[in-house]
Every structure is written in structure tokens, then in C-alpha cells.
Design a protein around this motif. Structure first.
Motif, PDB file in Angstrom:
ATOM      1  N   ASN A   9       0.823  -1.208   0.000  1.00  0.00           N
ATOM      2  CA  ASN A   9       0.000   0.000   0.000  1.00  0.00           C
ATOM      3  C   ASN A   9       0.858   1.261   0.000  1.00  0.00           C
ATOM      4  O   ASN A   9       0.413   2.312  -0.464  1.00  0.00           O
ATOM      5  N   GLY A  10       2.072   1.178   0.508  1.00  0.00           N
ATOM      6  CA  GLY A  10       2.965   2.341   0.468  1.00  0.00           C
ATOM      7  C   GLY A  10       3.176   2.834  -0.947  1.00  0.00           C
ATOM      8  O   GLY A  10       3.224   4.042  -1.198  1.00  0.00           O
ATOM      9  N   ALA A  11       3.260   1.909  -1.895  1.00  0.00           N
ATOM     10  CA  ALA A  11       3.381   2.280  -3.314  1.00  0.00           C
ATOM     11  C   ALA A  11       2.018   2.639  -3.895  1.00  0.00           C
ATOM     12  O   ALA A  11       1.867   3.655  -4.565  1.00  0.00           O
ATOM     13  N   SER A  12       1.019   1.809  -3.628  1.00  0.00           N
ATOM     14  CA  SER A  12      -0.313   2.040  -4.188  1.00  0.00           C
ATOM     15  C   SER A  12      -0.882   3.376  -3.740  1.00  0.00           C
ATOM     16  O   SER A  12      -1.411   4.151  -4.555  1.00  0.00           O
ATOM     17  N   ASP A  13      -0.784   3.669  -2.460  1.00  0.00           N
ATOM     18  CA  ASP A  13      -1.301   4.934  -1.942  1.00  0.00           C
ATOM     19  C   ASP A  13      -0.566   6.119  -2.562  1.00  0.00           C
ATOM     20  O   ASP A  13      -1.167   7.141  -2.893  1.00  0.00           O
ATOM     21  N   PHE A  14       0.746   5.974  -2.726  1.00  0.00           N
ATOM     22  CA  PHE A  14       1.528   7.052  -3.343  1.00  0.00           C
ATOM     23  C   PHE A  14       1.073   7.303  -4.779  1.00  0.00           C
ATOM     24  O   PHE A  14       0.898   8.454  -5.188  1.00  0.00           O
ATOM     25  N   PHE A  15       0.878   6.236  -5.555  1.00  0.00           N
ATOM     26  CA  PHE A  15       0.447   6.423  -6.950  1.00  0.00           C
ATOM     27  C   PHE A  15      -0.894   7.144  -7.020  1.00  0.00           C
ATOM     28  O   PHE A  15      -1.080   8.033  -7.851  1.00  0.00           O
ATOM     29  N   VAL A  16      -1.829   6.786  -6.160  1.00  0.00           N
ATOM     30  CA  VAL A  16      -3.135   7.454  -6.175  1.00  0.00           C
ATOM     31  C   VAL A  16      -2.996   8.910  -5.717  1.00  0.00           C
ATOM     32  O   VAL A  16      -3.590   9.814  -6.312  1.00  0.00           O
ATOM     33  N   GLU A  17      -2.178   9.150  -4.690  1.00  0.00           N
ATOM     34  CA  GLU A  17      -1.975  10.516  -4.212  1.00  0.00           C
ATOM     35  C   GLU A  17      -1.327  11.391  -5.288  1.00  0.00           C
ATOM     36  O   GLU A  17      -1.714  12.540  -5.493  1.00  0.00           O
ATOM     37  N   ALA A  18      -0.361  10.842  -5.986  1.00  0.00           N
ATOM     38  CA  ALA A  18       0.386  11.616  -6.984  1.00  0.00           C
ATOM     39  C   ALA A  18      -0.328  11.707  -8.329  1.00  0.00           C
ATOM     40  O   ALA A  18      -0.208  12.724  -9.018  1.00  0.00           O
ATOM     41  N   LEU A  19      -1.077  10.660  -8.697  1.00  0.00           N
ATOM     42  CA  LEU A  19      -1.614  10.568 -10.057  1.00  0.00           C
ATOM     43  C   LEU A  19      -3.134  10.574 -10.125  1.00  0.00           C
ATOM     44  O   LEU A  19      -3.689  10.527 -11.225  1.00  0.00           O
ATOM     45  N   GLY A  20      -3.807  10.567  -8.994  1.00  0.00           N
ATOM     46  CA  GLY A  20      -5.265  10.507  -9.008  1.00  0.00           C
ATOM     47  C   GLY A  20      -5.739   9.186  -9.580  1.00  0.00           C
ATOM     48  O   GLY A  20      -5.119   8.135  -9.350  1.00  0.00           O
ATOM     49  N   ASP A  21      -6.807   9.221 -10.357  1.00  0.00           N
ATOM     50  CA  ASP A  21      -7.371   7.989 -10.912  1.00  0.00           C
ATOM     51  C   ASP A  21      -6.413   7.260 -11.846  1.00  0.00           C
ATOM     52  O   ASP A  21      -6.501   6.046 -12.001  1.00  0.00           O
ATOM     53  N   LYS A  22      -5.477   7.980 -12.477  1.00  0.00           N
ATOM     54  CA  LYS A  22      -4.464   7.325 -13.312  1.00  0.00           C
ATOM     55  C   LYS A  22      -3.602   6.366 -12.498  1.00  0.00           C
ATOM     56  O   LYS A  22      -2.973   5.475 -13.043  1.00  0.00           O
TER      57      LYS A  22
END
Length: 153
Positions: free
Chosen positions: A112-125
Motif C-alpha cells: 500500500n505504500g506504493a499504491s497509496d503514493f500512486f493514487v496521491e500523486a496521479l489521481g485515478d491514473k
């Protein structure tokens, strides 16, 4: 500055240089509109993040290590896009490996450390499919390794 890099800057993140492969492989392969990025290991500006989650590192420390993998994945993606990271359409899939003890079962929370970061940085992408698995050991003794598939324009 690209929209994605502007967002990263707002989050206090600077993309590192793409790591030189440690063995006989390439950092990424582009096939059509898909970018397959080789596994990125947990490391920060101080060096490798080593250890076994559930023994040497807590779940939270493992998640922080996974975030460093995500940042390196974006650096490789930027390189694959000839510097234009805004070509990213979406993060398709992550496969995360956690160097953990045999009885440790919180690998999803670590990745989740990676998954949460991707959503925080990229939104739905940044929303993606994924796997989070345990590994008895990882290269160089790192805590986390993550590979990714991205779709680009």
C-alpha cells in the motif's frame, strides 16, 4: 515542468536518476502503448533500505520502503517516455515482493505504500491491479521490490 512533475514537487518528491541494472536485464521495455518496468528495489537518498519486514522493519517502515520503489518506477517510466512523463495514461499493474518472515501476513499493507503514493500523486491514473507477495529474501537484502506495467499515449 509537466503536470505530473508539478504534482510530485507539491508532494516533496524529486524523481531520481534511473538505476543502472545490476544484472543482465534492461530497466524497461516499451511494447506498443505499454511500458514494462523491471523490479525497483527499496532505496532512498541514504542508500538501500535493508531488512526483513516483521523482524527488522515494521509494517509502516516497509510501506515507506515500498513508496521509494514507486518513486523509482516513475523515474524509469519518465525515461521510457523520453522525459515526457505526462504521456502516462494509467498505472496498469504492480507486483510487489516483501522480504518478510514466514509468519508475517501484512504484505498488502506494505505494498500500500506504493499504491497509496500512486493514487496521491496521479489521481485515478494511479489506480491499478496488483499482487503483494512474501519473499524469503530479496536481492542485496532489500526490504521491498516492485515491478510495474504502465499504459502510455
Amino acid at each position: 515542468m509537466s503536470a505530473i512533475e508539478t504534482r510530485l514537487k507539491e508532494l516533496g518528491v524529486t524523481l531520481p536518476d534511473v538505476a543502472t541494472p545490476a544484472a543482465n536485464y534492461v530497466p524497461y521495455v516499451v511494447v506498443g502503448d505499454m511500458v514494462y518496468v523491471s523490479g525497483q528495489i527499496s532505496m532512498n537518498e541514504d542508500g538501500l533500505i535493508l531488512g526483513k519486514v516483521g523482524q527488522d522493519l515494521s509494517t509502516e517502515e516497509g510501506a515507506a520502503a515500498a513508496k521509494t520503489c514507486a518513486i523509482s518506477l516513475l523515474a524509469a517510466l519518465k525515461s521510457a517516455c523520453d522525459g515526457d512523463i505526462d504521456r502516462l495514461l494509467r498505472v496498469v499493474k504492480l507486483v510487489g515482493f516483501v522480504n518478510s518472515t514466514p509468519d508475517y501476513t501484512e504484505q498488502p499493507k506494505v505494498i500500500n505504500g506504493a499504491s497509496d503514493f500512486f493514487v496521491e500523486a496521479l489521481g485515478d491514473k494511479g489506480r491499478h491491479a496488483r499482487s503483494a507477495v512474501s519473499a524469503g529474501a530479496l536481492p542485496l537484502g532489500v526490504a521491498v521490490e516492485i515491478e510495474a506495467i504502465f499504459q502510455i499515449a
